[in-house]
Design an enzyme around this catalytic site. Structure first.
Site, PDB file in Angstrom:
ATOM      1  N   ASP A 226       0.857  -1.185   0.000  1.00 36.70           N
ATOM      2  CA  ASP A 226       0.000   0.000   0.000  1.00 36.70           C
ATOM      3  C   ASP A 226       0.893   1.234   0.000  1.00 36.70           C
ATOM      4  OD1 ASP A 226      -2.159  -1.664   0.119  1.00 36.70           O
ATOM      5  OD2 ASP A 226      -2.940  -0.906   2.017  1.00 36.70           O
TER       6      ASP A 226
ATOM      7  N   HIS B   2      -6.335   2.387  -4.808  1.00 41.18           N
ATOM      8  CA  HIS B   2      -6.443   2.613  -3.357  1.00 41.18           C
ATOM      9  C   HIS B   2      -7.198   3.908  -3.075  1.00 41.18           C
ATOM     10  CE1 HIS B   2      -5.478   1.317   0.612  1.00 41.18           C
ATOM     11  NE2 HIS B   2      -4.542   2.193   0.869  1.00 41.18           N
TER      12      HIS B   2
ATOM     13  N   HIS C 263      -7.984   8.695  -0.267  1.00 38.72           N
ATOM     14  CA  HIS C 263      -7.825   7.854   0.936  1.00 38.72           C
ATOM     15  C   HIS C 263      -8.873   8.175   2.012  1.00 38.72           C
ATOM     16  CE1 HIS C 263      -5.536   5.611   4.089  1.00 38.72           C
ATOM     17  NE2 HIS C 263      -5.045   4.967   3.036  1.00 38.72           N
TER      18      HIS C 263
ATOM     19  N   HIS D 107       3.928  -1.945   3.602  1.00 41.43           N
ATOM     20  CA  HIS D 107       3.850  -0.539   3.215  1.00 41.43           C
ATOM     21  C   HIS D 107       5.194  -0.078   2.666  1.00 41.43           C
ATOM     22  CE1 HIS D 107       0.181  -0.711   5.654  1.00 41.43           C
ATOM     23  NE2 HIS D 107      -0.210   0.352   4.978  1.00 41.43           N
TER      24      HIS D 107
END
Length: 263
Positions: free
Chosen positions: A65, A116, A120, A215
């Site tokens: 991510d 994604h 966010h 991440h």
């Protein structure tokens, strides 16, 4: 016949599934075994959503991510190339816009760039299809501008917050929703775990069919990735991409589980 088995398995398990929580969560009753989550693989399957793959196959799916860049992603890509490991990068739209060279490299080196959302947000608070679609469509647009290609239709809700309505919306828009079954606390840039802590969390939580979440902002991840991939291969695992996951999801429903002891 395979399609019939899939549908049958889904129908059997949907009737006994629990109500969705709005924050994705997993825990591990046994090291190296299947984690338990707040929604079953069988229930998620009706929405084209996944949190793990086939339990009978020693395969792993590596995902990252990314919301912003800290100068580590280039090294991560170098390590993936060294090991010939495919990954999926779930990217916020602003990251794609701000880091076009990295995005092009990801695409050219055979990795999946996935959605994604643009900003966010907490997607579980969005129940309107048009608003939901806008968050995803903006990412598609900026990816098209950078690469000239269509964005692969894989979606991960920010922070794992979601609702069943979200899953339905993503499905209606042609997306596969991808959660995870292995992760650890790696995202705090100024509070990074030690290498020992990272291995102590990741290795015992790895299991056949695992979707691993890391991440890109984690210096620990960048530092340990070479050894981590080496150890996974020594444990007998191979790596596949998300297209393999979604093409073989039926097997994850009907196949018997396999466990592997961490080493």
């Amino acid at each position: 016949m395979k399609k019939f088995l899939c549908i049958s398995a889904i129908l059997i398990f949907v009737s006994t599934s629990t109500v969705f929580a709005e924050s994705w969560g997993i825990h591990f009753p046994k090291d190296g075994g299947r984690p338990e989550a707040n929604a079953s693989a069988e229930h998620l399957a009706q929405f084209d959503a996944f949190f793990m793959g086939n339990e009978s196959d020693l395969v792993l799916y590596l995902t990252f991510d990314a919301g912003y860049e800290t100068g580590l992603t280039g090294g991560i890509l170098d390590t993936l190339a060294k090991h010939d490991v495919p990954a999926a990068f779930f990217l916020v739209g602003t990251y794609i816009r701000d880091e076009p060279e990295l995005i092009l490299r990801m695409s050219q080196e055979g990795h999946i760039v996935a959605n994604h959302t643009m900003s966010h947000p907490d997607m579980s608070k969005i129940d309107n299809l048009d608003t939901f679609a806008k968050e995803l469509a903006q990412v598609e647009e900026v990816y098209k501008e950078v690469t000239g290609d269509a964005l692969p239709k894989f979606y991960r809700p920010p922070s794992g917050t979601y609702s069943e309505t979200n899953l339905k919306h993503a499905q209606e828009l042609g997306y596969k929703t991808v959660f995870w079954s292995t992760a650890y606390k790696d995202w705090e840039v100024d509070n990074q775990p030690s290498h020992e802590e990272a291995f102590g969390k990741l290795i015992p939580r790895t299991h056949p069919g695992a979707i691993i979440l890391l991440h890109n902002v984690s210096k620990t991840n960048a530092d340990i990735l070479d050894e981590l991939l080496t150890r996974y291969k020594e444990m007998g695992y191979r790596f596949e991409d998300l297209y393999h996951l979604t093409a073989t999801d039926c097997a994850a429903i009907v196949a018997p589980p396999t466990t592997i002891s961490p080493s």
